[in-house]
Motif scaffolding. Structure first.
Motif, PDB file in Angstrom:
ATOM      1  N   MET A  24       0.674  -1.223   0.000  1.00  0.00           N
ATOM      2  CA  MET A  24      -0.091  -0.003  -0.045  1.00  0.00           C
ATOM      3  C   MET A  24       0.742   1.384  -0.159  1.00  0.00           C
ATOM      4  O   MET A  24       1.020   2.441  -0.354  1.00  0.00           O
ATOM      5  N   VAL A  25       1.391   1.533   0.989  1.00  0.00           N
ATOM      6  CA  VAL A  25       3.255   2.187   1.253  1.00  0.00           C
ATOM      7  C   VAL A  25       3.522   2.980  -0.383  1.00  0.00           C
ATOM      8  O   VAL A  25       3.520   3.773  -0.629  1.00  0.00           O
ATOM      9  N   GLU A  26       3.511   2.071  -0.924  1.00  0.00           N
ATOM     10  CA  GLU A  26       4.110   2.077  -2.225  1.00  0.00           C
ATOM     11  C   GLU A  26       3.687   1.797  -3.592  1.00  0.00           C
ATOM     12  O   GLU A  26       3.902   2.863  -4.558  1.00  0.00           O
ATOM     13  N   ASN A  27       2.599   1.991  -3.432  1.00  0.00           N
ATOM     14  CA  ASN A  27       1.168   1.985  -4.736  1.00  0.00           C
ATOM     15  C   ASN A  27       0.488   2.698  -4.415  1.00  0.00           C
ATOM     16  O   ASN A  27      -0.167   3.243  -4.987  1.00  0.00           O
ATOM     17  N   ASP A  28      -0.019   3.410  -3.303  1.00  0.00           N
ATOM     18  CA  ASP A  28      -0.739   4.212  -3.066  1.00  0.00           C
ATOM     19  C   ASP A  28      -0.083   5.456  -2.694  1.00  0.00           C
ATOM     20  O   ASP A  28       0.360   6.854  -2.740  1.00  0.00           O
ATOM     21  N   LYS A  29      -0.511   6.716  -4.028  1.00  0.00           N
ATOM     22  CA  LYS A  29       0.100   8.183  -4.407  1.00  0.00           C
ATOM     23  C   LYS A  29      -0.337   9.071  -3.861  1.00  0.00           C
ATOM     24  O   LYS A  29       0.736  10.374  -3.759  1.00  0.00           O
ATOM     25  N   VAL A  30      -1.224   8.641  -2.728  1.00  0.00           N
ATOM     26  CA  VAL A  30      -1.331  10.025  -1.739  1.00  0.00           C
ATOM     27  C   VAL A  30      -0.253   9.611  -0.746  1.00  0.00           C
ATOM     28  O   VAL A  30       0.217  10.683  -0.290  1.00  0.00           O
ATOM     29  N   ALA A  31      -0.477   8.484  -0.254  1.00  0.00           N
ATOM     30  CA  ALA A  31       0.654   8.525   0.698  1.00  0.00           C
ATOM     31  C   ALA A  31       1.848   8.438   0.604  1.00  0.00           C
ATOM     32  O   ALA A  31       2.995   8.924   1.454  1.00  0.00           O
ATOM     33  N   ILE A  32       2.559   8.609  -0.791  1.00  0.00           N
ATOM     34  CA  ILE A  32       3.523   8.920  -1.424  1.00  0.00           C
ATOM     35  C   ILE A  32       3.790  10.352  -1.609  1.00  0.00           C
ATOM     36  O   ILE A  32       4.522  10.824  -1.307  1.00  0.00           O
ATOM     37  N   TRP A  33       3.109  11.570  -1.851  1.00  0.00           N
ATOM     38  CA  TRP A  33       2.831  12.569  -1.993  1.00  0.00           C
ATOM     39  C   TRP A  33       2.873  12.848  -0.586  1.00  0.00           C
ATOM     40  O   TRP A  33       3.992  13.921  -0.094  1.00  0.00           O
ATOM     41  N   LEU A  34       2.313  12.407   0.445  1.00  0.00           N
ATOM     42  CA  LEU A  34       2.601  12.914   2.172  1.00  0.00           C
ATOM     43  C   LEU A  34       3.894  12.344   2.400  1.00  0.00           C
ATOM     44  O   LEU A  34       4.460  12.722   3.819  1.00  0.00           O
ATOM     45  N   GLU A  35       4.580  11.158   1.905  1.00  0.00           N
ATOM     46  CA  GLU A  35       5.523  10.820   2.815  1.00  0.00           C
ATOM     47  C   GLU A  35       4.898  10.323   3.742  1.00  0.00           C
ATOM     48  O   GLU A  35       6.347  10.786   4.388  1.00  0.00           O
ATOM     49  N   VAL A  36       4.098   9.332   3.692  1.00  0.00           N
ATOM     50  CA  VAL A  36       4.416   8.750   5.252  1.00  0.00           C
ATOM     51  C   VAL A  36       5.371   7.282   5.391  1.00  0.00           C
ATOM     52  O   VAL A  36       5.679   6.701   4.140  1.00  0.00           O
ATOM     53  N   LYS A  37       5.290   6.888   6.077  1.00  0.00           N
ATOM     54  CA  LYS A  37       7.131   6.670   7.164  1.00  0.00           C
ATOM     55  C   LYS A  37       5.518   5.151   8.137  1.00  0.00           C
ATOM     56  O   LYS A  37       4.618   5.657   9.128  1.00  0.00           O
TER      57      LYS A  37
END
Length: 150
Positions: A24-37
């Motif tokens: 999910m963290v590698e494929n969710d565009k919003v999580a990528i934009w937010l730089e979620v860890k």
């Protein structure tokens, strides 16, 4: 004391939850934009972090509510999808408690409050690194019979 076989079973469940979270963290565009860890994930639970960036600020110079909502929503998504079945939000609400500013690290903790075969209810607390509350998010999910695509 937990019987030894239970420990193996719990470890396998957590590995599945972690594998789903990584996907999910590698494929969710919003999580990528937010730089979620991702800090921690297990069945029905997730803890994540992000740092408030300039691109997340509104005209008043504070973190945009939409960025905080999306951050909390991703923690909710991780917790609700952690069992392996696709879970989709049916509703969500958020209360903003305190502002967040550029450079501050935020932590979102999603906790499952109830889960049935078809539905789940999750509470997500968003806090600053020092523990000060930023937002409280409640999400309801519909659990599909489909397995999570890995």
């Amino acid at each position: 004391m937990v019987p030894p076989m239970w420990g193996i079973f719990l470890l396998e469940e957590n590995l599945q939850a972690e594998k789903i979270a990584q996907f999910m963290v590698e494929n969710d565009k919003v999580a990528i934009w937010l730089e979620v860890k991702i800090l921690e994930v297990k069945e029905g639970y997730a803890r994540i972090e992000m740092t408030v960036k300039d691109k997340m600020l509104n005209a008043a110079g504070v973190c945009q509510g939409g960025a905080i909502f999306s951050f909390a929503d991703f923690a909710f998504a991780l917790a609700s999808n952690s069992y392996g079945n696709v879970a989709l939000a049916t509703s969500a609400s958020i209360s903003f408690l305190n502002p967040a500013f550029e450079g501050e690290k935020l932590i979102a903790e999603a906790v499952e409050k109830n889960r049935t075969r078809r539905t789940g209810v999750y509470e997500v607390e968003v806090r600053k690194e020092d523990g000060k509350p930023v937002a409280l998010f409640i999400g309801n999910a519909f659990v599909k019979s489909d397995s999570f695509p890995l």
